[in-house]
Scaffold this motif. Structure first.
Motif, PDB file in Angstrom:
ATOM      1  N   GLY A  92     -29.953   0.843  -4.254  1.00  0.00           N
ATOM      2  CA  GLY A  92     -28.786  -0.260  -4.204  1.00  0.00           C
ATOM      3  C   GLY A  92     -28.972  -1.384  -4.991  1.00  0.00           C
ATOM      4  N   GLU A  93     -30.262  -1.476  -5.880  1.00  0.00           N
ATOM      5  CA  GLU A  93     -30.469  -2.729  -6.381  1.00  0.00           C
ATOM      6  C   GLU A  93     -29.936  -3.047  -7.736  1.00  0.00           C
ATOM      7  N   GLY A  95     -27.536  -0.871  -9.593  1.00  0.00           N
ATOM      8  CA  GLY A  95     -25.900  -0.889 -10.047  1.00  0.00           C
ATOM      9  C   GLY A  95     -25.830   0.099 -10.845  1.00  0.00           C
ATOM     10  N   SER A 158     -18.313  -0.995 -12.878  1.00  0.00           N
ATOM     11  CA  SER A 158     -18.142  -2.418 -12.011  1.00  0.00           C
ATOM     12  C   SER A 158     -17.333  -3.206 -12.759  1.00  0.00           C
ATOM     13  N   GLU A 176     -20.852 -13.968 -11.782  1.00  0.00           N
ATOM     14  CA  GLU A 176     -21.140 -13.950 -10.188  1.00  0.00           C
ATOM     15  C   GLU A 176     -20.410 -12.476  -9.831  1.00  0.00           C
ATOM     16  N   TRP A 177     -19.362 -11.981 -10.228  1.00  0.00           N
ATOM     17  CA  TRP A 177     -18.985 -10.748  -9.735  1.00  0.00           C
ATOM     18  C   TRP A 177     -19.482  -9.602 -10.219  1.00  0.00           C
ATOM     19  N   SER A 179     -22.745  -9.501 -10.621  1.00  0.00           N
ATOM     20  CA  SER A 179     -24.221  -9.784 -10.618  1.00  0.00           C
ATOM     21  C   SER A 179     -24.880  -8.469  -9.956  1.00  0.00           C
ATOM     22  N   GLY A 180     -24.150  -7.362  -9.554  1.00  0.00           N
ATOM     23  CA  GLY A 180     -24.863  -6.562  -8.775  1.00  0.00           C
ATOM     24  C   GLY A 180     -25.178  -5.255  -9.913  1.00  0.00           C
ATOM     25  N   ASN A 181     -25.198  -5.605 -11.012  1.00  0.00           N
ATOM     26  CA  ASN A 181     -25.435  -4.871 -12.228  1.00  0.00           C
ATOM     27  C   ASN A 181     -26.412  -5.278 -13.108  1.00  0.00           C
TER      28      ASN A 181
ATOM     29  N   ALA B  99     -24.198  -7.621  -3.567  1.00  0.00           N
ATOM     30  CA  ALA B  99     -23.418  -7.861  -4.716  1.00  0.00           C
ATOM     31  C   ALA B  99     -21.923  -7.225  -3.991  1.00  0.00           C
ATOM     32  N   GLN B 101     -20.408  -4.512  -4.844  1.00  0.00           N
ATOM     33  CA  GLN B 101     -20.409  -2.966  -4.660  1.00  0.00           C
ATOM     34  C   GLN B 101     -21.159  -2.937  -3.299  1.00  0.00           C
ATOM     35  N   MET B 186     -28.109 -10.498  -5.099  1.00  0.00           N
ATOM     36  CA  MET B 186     -28.999  -9.306  -5.121  1.00  0.00           C
ATOM     37  C   MET B 186     -30.123  -9.853  -4.377  1.00  0.00           C
TER      38      MET B 186
END
Lengths: 203, 287
Positions: A92-93, A95, A158, A176-177, A179-181, B99, B101, B186
């Motif tokens: 989960g880190e 993306g 994403s 910002e949005w 940032s999970g990738n 994040a 997701q 994250m």
């Protein structure tokens, strides 16, 4: 996600299949899978051990035999054969495994496949229409938003979620949005440019 | 194929949910963003995973009398889209977990039951005086969040109990949560602070301050809040409150930061959080 999707009629039967073993557990999903309307509901369920799990991926119903412990990511890649979705960290880190479920982006390594029965799952393989790329895919190519490309399917999925949510209004908001990738090649400026361009085209 | 692993149950009603959780070795599975990797790593070994996300009573946010009821399985993404002043300190935290997701799957109830000292919604739940509704075959009990945590990742909820909802009383005033991290996203809080201030005619009449990631559990610091009551929350009063906050903390050295650094960050972070809560309190009109 709303309560009206829940098929209350299934509750009477779910206790009877509790601990009934593989055969009984397998029967219910198959029956649900043959009927499109039934597959749209959220049946109550029980599964111990391997069973056929109905998964709607890119508009097609797949019924891989899965144990409950199998993540959606592993189901997609190793059981259904859709390897476009990438496994980076598997926790989960990073993306790389991002897919859309009912139009919302999630990390497929953090969810079990059995939890996503009856949902509309979209992977990178489901974006293009024949030779015609999705605008986000085209924007990634046009903006040179990748080097090695390993994170790209996750970035693209994403980005679609980010744009759909209305979170691509400025470069700061995109950063910002998205940032999970993570991108180890560090193509971030070009990724932001690609998302910005695609957001304009899709608006 | 080996059949090691667990039984997956998907109840649709609270009645079935609490019956399923009474099974030996049952764990509640909400978003799975913590549980799925923890189980895969062998850190937990559930015999039964009970998927709580399909129980209608556990989803959604609504006003009930003088409280806001948040279904335990409401996602942080759904919460983050709300514009509810009375939930500010909770929403500040909900918006920065993981994040985008992660927040699509992760739930408020999951964050509470995980009971991490660094949980980003927990300090907000503390200062807003939230109450957890727990149900089991033995009945219903309501536990204030301030009495919920017993240690790192430990709480008073029994495995057979389902967290059904979280109720937050609607009150005047302003609240906020802020955290210190090395990366904006994250990351997990190195230090977190939440505050709630009720202001009348420029004077603080009620307050609450909670600290995260600097003690075995997120915790309220009543002594710090008391120093603010009767003041205008001027620099001197805030400095006093910060002293109490530092005195109430017991941070450790770990992978995310040292004790010394946490103590150094705690003071300015408390000040920033109080000033944001104050701005919100002064900007809010009475309901």
């Amino acid at each position: 996600m709303s309560s009206d999707e829940i098929g209350a009629e299934s509750t009477a039967t779910r206790r009877t299949v509790l601990r009934a073993g593989v055969a009984a557990a397998a029967a219910a999903p198959i029956a649900a899978g043959q009927d499109t309307a039934a597959a749209d509901t959220e049946p109550a369920g029980t599964q111990t051990g391997p069973a056929r799990v109905p998964l709607k991926v890119n508009g097609r119903l797949h019924e891989p035999e899965l144990e409950p412990r199998v993540t959606l990511l592993d189901a997609l890649r190793e059981r259904i054969g859709l390897t476009g979705t990438k496994k980076g960290c598997d926790r989960g880190e990073c993306g790389a495994c991002t897919v859309l479920v009912d139009g919302r982006r999630i990390k497929s390594c953090l969810t079990l496949a059995v939890m996503q029965q009856g949902r509309e799952i979209t992977t990178v393989e489901g974006l293009a229409h024949g030779e015609r790329l999705h605008p986000v895919q085209a924007a990634f190519i046009g903006n040179d938003a990748l080097q090695c490309g390993f994170c790209t399917p996750g970035q693209v999925m994403s980005a679609i979620g980010c744009i759909e949510e209305g979170h691509a209004g400025s470069d700061a908001e995109i950063k910002e949005w998205m940032s999970g990738n993570l991108c180890r090649c560090s193509c971030y400026p070009n990724i932001v440019a690609a998302v910005r361009q695609a957001a304009r085209e899709l608006r | 194929m080996p059949t090691t692993g667990f039984t997956y149950l998907r109840p649709l009603t609270v009645a079935d949910l609490i019956r399923d959780l009474a099974e030996p070795g049952a764990f509640a599975l909400a978003g799975g963003t913590d549980l799925v990797p923890l189980r895969a790593a062998g850190a937990i070994t559930p015999a039964v995973l009970v998927d709580v996300k399909h129980v209608a009573e556990l989803r959604g946010v609504e006003t009930e009398g003088d409280a806001i009821r948040i279904g335990a399985a409401t996602t942080l993404a759904d919460l983050g889209e709300r514009d509810g002043r009375s939930l500010d300190a909770i929403l500040d935290g909900a918006k920065i977990v993981g994040a985008a997701q992660t927040r699509e799957r992760a739930t408020l109830g999951g964050n509470l039951c995980r009971s991490s000292p660094a949980g980003d919604t927990l300090c907000g739940l503390l200062v807003l005086d939230a109450v957890a509704e727990l149900q089991s075959l033995d009945g219903i009990r309501h536990v204030p969040v301030r009495d919920f945590f017993t240690g790192p990742s430990r709480n008073v909820k029994k495995p057979s109990e389902a967290l059904v909802s979280i109720r937050v009383p609607v009150r005047e005033g302003g609240s906020a949560y802020r955290r210190f991290t090395y990366r904006r996203s994250m990351d997990l809080a190195v230090v977190g602070v939440a505050a709630w201030l009720s202001i009348e005619d420029g004077v603080c009449v009620n307050a609450a301050i909670a600290i995260g990631a600097v003690a075995p559990t997120p915790r309220l610091v009543p002594a710090a809040a008391e120093t603010l009551v009767g003041t205008t929350c001027d620099d001197e009063a805030i400095a006093h409150a910060c002293e109490h906050v530092v005195a109430a903390s017991s941070p450790i050295d770990d992978v995310r930061g040292t004790r010394d650094h946490r103590l150094r960050v705690l003071r300015p972070l408390t000040r920033d959080t109080l000033l944001l809560a104050l701005t919100r309190a002064l900007g809010s009109s009475p309901p």
